[in-house]
Scaffold this motif. Structure first.
Motif, mmCIF file in Angstrom:
data_model
loop_
_atom_site.group_PDB
_atom_site.id
_atom_site.type_symbol
_atom_site.label_atom_id
_atom_site.label_comp_id
_atom_site.label_asym_id
_atom_site.label_seq_id
_atom_site.Cartn_x
_atom_site.Cartn_y
_atom_site.Cartn_z
ATOM 1 N N VAL A 111 -5.010 2.903 13.037
ATOM 2 C CA VAL A 111 -5.802 2.961 11.809
ATOM 3 C C VAL A 111 -7.284 3.054 12.178
ATOM 4 O O VAL A 111 -7.762 2.320 13.046
ATOM 5 C CB VAL A 111 -5.552 1.701 10.945
ATOM 6 C CG1 VAL A 111 -6.476 1.686 9.735
ATOM 7 C CG2 VAL A 111 -4.090 1.659 10.501
ATOM 8 N N VAL A 112 -7.989 3.972 11.534
ATOM 9 C CA VAL A 112 -9.433 4.091 11.764
ATOM 10 C C VAL A 112 -10.157 3.678 10.477
ATOM 11 O O VAL A 112 -10.093 4.385 9.473
ATOM 12 C CB VAL A 112 -9.836 5.529 12.155
ATOM 13 C CG1 VAL A 112 -11.331 5.586 12.475
ATOM 14 C CG2 VAL A 112 -9.013 6.009 13.345
ATOM 15 N N PRO A 113 -10.823 2.520 10.494
ATOM 16 C CA PRO A 113 -11.519 2.051 9.290
ATOM 17 C C PRO A 113 -12.617 3.042 8.874
ATOM 18 O O PRO A 113 -13.142 3.793 9.700
ATOM 19 C CB PRO A 113 -12.134 0.712 9.715
ATOM 20 C CG PRO A 113 -11.425 0.316 10.964
ATOM 21 C CD PRO A 113 -10.975 1.583 11.617
ATOM 22 N N GLN A 114 -12.951 2.970 7.590
ATOM 23 C CA GLN A 114 -13.909 3.921 7.023
ATOM 24 C C GLN A 114 -15.229 3.950 7.805
ATOM 25 O O GLN A 114 -15.794 5.011 8.062
ATOM 26 C CB GLN A 114 -14.170 3.557 5.556
ATOM 27 C CG GLN A 114 -14.776 4.699 4.761
ATOM 28 C CD GLN A 114 -14.942 4.360 3.294
ATOM 29 O OE1 GLN A 114 -14.417 3.357 2.813
ATOM 30 N NE2 GLN A 114 -15.667 5.187 2.569
ATOM 31 N N ARG A 133 -15.820 3.622 10.818
ATOM 32 C CA ARG A 133 -15.783 4.232 12.162
ATOM 33 C C ARG A 133 -15.433 5.712 12.149
ATOM 34 O O ARG A 133 -15.330 6.341 13.213
ATOM 35 C CB ARG A 133 -14.760 3.476 13.021
ATOM 36 C CG ARG A 133 -15.359 2.229 13.683
ATOM 37 C CD ARG A 133 -14.306 1.393 14.391
ATOM 38 N NE ARG A 133 -13.253 2.198 15.004
ATOM 39 C CZ ARG A 133 -12.050 1.710 15.324
ATOM 40 N NH1 ARG A 133 -11.762 0.460 15.072
ATOM 41 N NH2 ARG A 133 -11.149 2.491 15.886
ATOM 42 N N LEU A 141 -3.386 8.899 4.286
ATOM 43 C CA LEU A 141 -2.515 8.281 3.287
ATOM 44 C C LEU A 141 -3.341 7.880 2.075
ATOM 45 O O LEU A 141 -4.284 7.100 2.192
ATOM 46 C CB LEU A 141 -1.837 7.036 3.883
ATOM 47 C CG LEU A 141 -0.951 7.281 5.108
ATOM 48 C CD1 LEU A 141 -0.567 5.963 5.760
ATOM 49 C CD2 LEU A 141 0.298 8.048 4.694
ATOM 50 N N THR A 142 -2.988 8.417 0.941
ATOM 51 C CA THR A 142 -3.729 8.113 -0.283
ATOM 52 C C THR A 142 -3.317 6.742 -0.819
ATOM 53 O O THR A 142 -2.128 6.419 -0.865
ATOM 54 C CB THR A 142 -3.416 9.183 -1.352
ATOM 55 O OG1 THR A 142 -3.667 10.460 -0.784
ATOM 56 C CG2 THR A 142 -4.293 9.000 -2.578
ATOM 57 N N PHE A 143 -4.298 5.940 -1.195
ATOM 58 C CA PHE A 143 -4.003 4.685 -1.879
ATOM 59 C C PHE A 143 -3.251 5.011 -3.166
ATOM 60 O O PHE A 143 -3.720 5.839 -3.956
ATOM 61 C CB PHE A 143 -5.302 3.952 -2.244
ATOM 62 C CG PHE A 143 -5.901 3.142 -1.128
ATOM 63 C CD1 PHE A 143 -6.490 3.748 -0.041
ATOM 64 C CD2 PHE A 143 -5.893 1.752 -1.189
ATOM 65 C CE1 PHE A 143 -7.067 2.989 0.972
ATOM 66 C CE2 PHE A 143 -6.463 0.984 -0.176
ATOM 67 C CZ PHE A 143 -7.050 1.605 0.909
ATOM 68 N N ALA A 144 -2.137 4.348 -3.372
ATOM 69 C CA ALA A 144 -1.336 4.594 -4.576
ATOM 70 C C ALA A 144 -1.079 3.253 -5.244
ATOM 71 O O ALA A 144 -0.331 2.430 -4.720
ATOM 72 C CB ALA A 144 -0.031 5.299 -4.216
ATOM 73 N N GLY A 145 -1.723 3.009 -6.366
ATOM 74 C CA GLY A 145 -1.663 1.681 -6.985
ATOM 75 C C GLY A 145 -0.753 1.599 -8.183
ATOM 76 O O GLY A 145 -0.629 0.546 -8.797
ATOM 77 N N ALA A 157 -6.307 5.798 3.534
ATOM 78 C CA ALA A 157 -6.185 5.157 4.838
ATOM 79 C C ALA A 157 -5.933 6.278 5.836
ATOM 80 O O ALA A 157 -5.269 7.253 5.515
ATOM 81 C CB ALA A 157 -5.023 4.179 4.844
ATOM 82 N N GLY A 206 -13.053 6.716 0.300
ATOM 83 C CA GLY A 206 -12.817 5.322 -0.081
ATOM 84 C C GLY A 206 -11.423 5.059 -0.602
ATOM 85 O O GLY A 206 -11.057 3.913 -0.860
ATOM 86 N N ARG A 207 -10.620 6.107 -0.761
ATOM 87 C CA ARG A 207 -9.296 5.935 -1.344
ATOM 88 C C ARG A 207 -8.201 6.489 -0.456
ATOM 89 O O ARG A 207 -7.112 6.827 -0.923
ATOM 90 C CB ARG A 207 -9.231 6.601 -2.726
ATOM 91 C CG ARG A 207 -10.352 6.159 -3.663
ATOM 92 C CD ARG A 207 -10.129 6.631 -5.072
ATOM 93 N NE ARG A 207 -9.164 5.792 -5.759
ATOM 94 C CZ ARG A 207 -9.462 4.591 -6.267
ATOM 95 N NH1 ARG A 207 -10.672 4.104 -6.161
ATOM 96 N NH2 ARG A 207 -8.546 3.886 -6.865
#
Ligand SMILES: [Zn+2]
Lengths: 66, 252
Positions: free
Chosen positions: A40-43, A45, A60-64, A33, A30-31
């Motif tokens: 891009v392959v959505p979660q 799929r 790629l890790t979400f980095a907030g 991409a 969930g975190r």
């Protein structure tokens, strides 16, 4: 089969899926991409997304932070 | 295009670059850049933009300086603890370059103020420290057609990407929607990580204002301080992107 994951070669069993690869990498599904061969392959799929020898995978890790 | 003798001396090294010169310096002076967040990314970004002679710099941040910020937020000093970040930042930026006009917004970037804030600027630096703001900036810059430089950091690494809305891949093309909050207390980042990435955001803003070089569009640059590696990941506009995609395109 050999994949190129974040620029490094990685040996994975034939028939591996993207979801399987993420588990093997210890990624938090969930975190991150994920791009396979620049797409891009959505979660939703990733479980059905079969990987093939030579695929280029970017995790790629979400980095907030800032 | 006239520059005073003091300006000519201040910007001498840039004026000497044929790619910049007086015409470029005039473009920087006419430039209006909004830096959203006066923290780890916003500190180096705002310092370099003011130093370079960007004419108008907007600073937006609703927080006050905390002692735990100082390890990475180099605009602020020990004596500033408790002071509004935009005011602490403005004091340093004025001292650096009194010719830069500062516009201070001591508030968060919200859906309610987004359009009004973006309207007065021609480039935006996303220097925020949370996903809600980063996704809101992506959406608001798309709606306003405002180019911007995204950056995000985590622990020892981070990423940066420039978006020209409607023309190049957007943040949601890659990171489709806001991830759930973890609730965990933040770890890091190492202070130099936003230092590196905020500096790159300033470089993008300056290049945009000058119309110089190639912007970091349709590619995401990742930086890892532990391996000291940069990697460039090609990204392209996704036809099914919920923000910039074709609304008629079926969602997968
Ligand atoms: Zn998009």
């Amino acid at each position: 089969m050999q994949l190129l994951v974040n620029g490094k070669t990685l040996e994975r069993p034939e028939g591996d899926t993207l979801a399987g690869l993420l588990v093997a990498l210890g990624a938090d599904a969930g975190r991150v991409a994920v791009l396979v061969n620049d797409e891009v392959v959505p979660q939703a799929r990733r479980a059905a997304a079969a990987l093939h020898a030579g695929d280029r995978v970017e995790v790629l890790t979400f980095a907030g932070g800032g | 295009m006239d520059f005073t003798p003091e300006e000519q001396q201040r910007y001498a090294r840039q004026l000497a670059l044929p790619e910049i010169g007086t015409a470029g310096q005039a473009k920087l002076r006419a430039g209006r850049v909004l830096v959203i967040g006066a923290g780890g990314l916003g500190s180096p970004a705002a310092l370099y933009l003011a130093a370079a002679g960007v004419g108008t710099l907007g600073l937006m941040d609703g927080d006050a300086v905390d002692l735990s910020n100082l390890q990475r937020q180099i605009l602020h000093a020990t004596a500033d603890v408790g002071r509004r970040k935009v005011e602490s930042a403005a004091a340093k930026l004025r001292a650096l370059n009194p010719q830069t006009e500062l516009r201070l917004f001591p508030e968060r970037f919200t859906a309610a103020n987004a359009a009004a804030r973006l309207a007065d600027f021609n480039f935006v630096v996303d220097a925020t420290d949370n996903f809600a703001s980063k996704f809101l900036i992506a959406d608001a810059c798309h709606a306003a057609g405002r180019p911007y430089a995204h950056a995000g950091i985590l622990r020892f690494h981070g990423q940066v990407m420039t978006v020209l809305p409607g023309k190049t891949a957007c943040y949601r093309c890659v990171f489709e929607q806001q991830p759930p909050e973890t609730g965990a207390s933040p770890q890091g980042p190492l202070g130099v990580v936003p230092g590196v990435l905020g500096t790159l955001q300033a470089a993008e803003a300056i290049k945009f204002l000058l119309g110089l070089g190639q912007l970091l569009t349709d590619r995401l640059l990742t930086f890892d301080a532990l391996t000291l590696r940069f990697r460039e990941v090609p990204v392209k506009r996704q036809p099914h992107c919920r923000l910039c995609g074709d609304p008629d395109h079926a969602r997968p």
